[in-house]
Design a protein around this motif. Sequence first.
Motif, short mmCIF file in Angstrom:
data_model
loop_
_atom_site.label_atom_id
_atom_site.label_comp_id
_atom_site.label_asym_id
_atom_site.label_seq_id
_atom_site.Cartn_x
_atom_site.Cartn_y
_atom_site.Cartn_z
N THR A 51 15.59 -2.66 4.13
CA THR A 51 14.13 -2.78 4.14
C THR A 51 13.55 -2.21 5.43
OG1 THR A 51 14.21 -4.77 2.75
CG2 THR A 51 12.19 -4.39 4.00
N HIS A 55 12.19 1.28 4.13
CA HIS A 55 10.83 0.95 3.71
C HIS A 55 9.85 0.90 4.88
CE1 HIS A 55 10.88 0.48 -0.54
NE2 HIS A 55 11.68 -0.57 -0.58
N GLU A 59 7.27 3.86 6.19
CA GLU A 59 5.86 3.58 5.93
C GLU A 59 5.04 3.67 7.21
OE1 GLU A 59 2.64 2.97 3.60
OE2 GLU A 59 4.68 2.99 2.81
N LEU A 153 5.57 -2.52 -1.17
CA LEU A 153 6.24 -2.78 0.11
C LEU A 153 6.13 -4.25 0.47
CD1 LEU A 153 7.66 -1.69 2.66
CD2 LEU A 153 5.39 -1.27 3.61
N SER A 263 12.67 1.48 -3.74
CA SER A 263 11.94 2.49 -2.97
C SER A 263 11.34 3.56 -3.88
CB SER A 263 12.88 3.16 -1.96
OG SER A 263 13.92 3.89 -2.63
N SER A 266 7.69 2.34 -4.66
CA SER A 266 6.91 1.75 -3.57
C SER A 266 5.65 2.52 -3.24
CB SER A 266 7.78 1.64 -2.30
OG SER A 266 8.17 2.93 -1.88
#
Length: 267
Positions: A51, A55, A59, A153, A263, A266
Amino acid sequence: MSSLPLLVQITLACLLGGLLSVAAAALVMFRLPKKWLGFTVSFSTGLLLATATLHLLPEALESGLTPHEVFPLLLAGILAFFALEKFALWRHAHGGGETAVDSGDPRCANHPHSHHHLHDDHGETVSILVGDGFHNFTDGLLIAAAFLADPALGWATTLAIIAHEVPQEAGDFAILLAAGWARGRALFWNGVSSLTALAGGIIGYFTLERMLDWVPHILTLAAASFLYIAVADLMPRLKREQQAIGWHGLLLAAGIAVVVFGSGHSH
């Protein structure tokens, strides 16, 4: 669920993150074989590492921060969490319930740096609940920031938080039971402490929504938190595992796979 208003999603995620982790930890401590708790550590490690790296950090970079901004902040965050934990301001149970789980004795305290029995030390048990409340409040802020960046997310972050909170909450149960608390009392006050995540989520929604430029910074700090917990707390526990190594490896990979699969949805 993505059609729900953002505040409603944040509220549900914070409630799930807090109460589900407490309920799962109580189930493991009170009913199920305690070796199950060790398996949650493996799954949590995979979730947290994936994560953070697959992610949250991407991001933050896609939200406008440059690598020269993200990675110094990531380093500062990891060092800050170490300093906060060192001075007992931000608490996370080390070892995933190592002493309580490995010994099979729920009366055996799961202290971060020691292994001895409590003797109903009121100050110790209060500090545990206060520290846990502060940690959950921080989790709520991180959940809100993740949802403001992308609802998918947000749910991925919530899943990672639930997974890593189960060993911590089980450690809290072990300490409170060792201090002489009844099961019902320990469950109730752990549940109350977990609700601070809801306060953190609501405050995060109303403050960060007005300061969206801060969201990438909060996501980077969330990644720092996840990486610190995985590397400093959970992975040392896994290194000491001598049994069911194959299962631990499989669950670690499963935690990563959940994030990799998610993912694709997302954005």
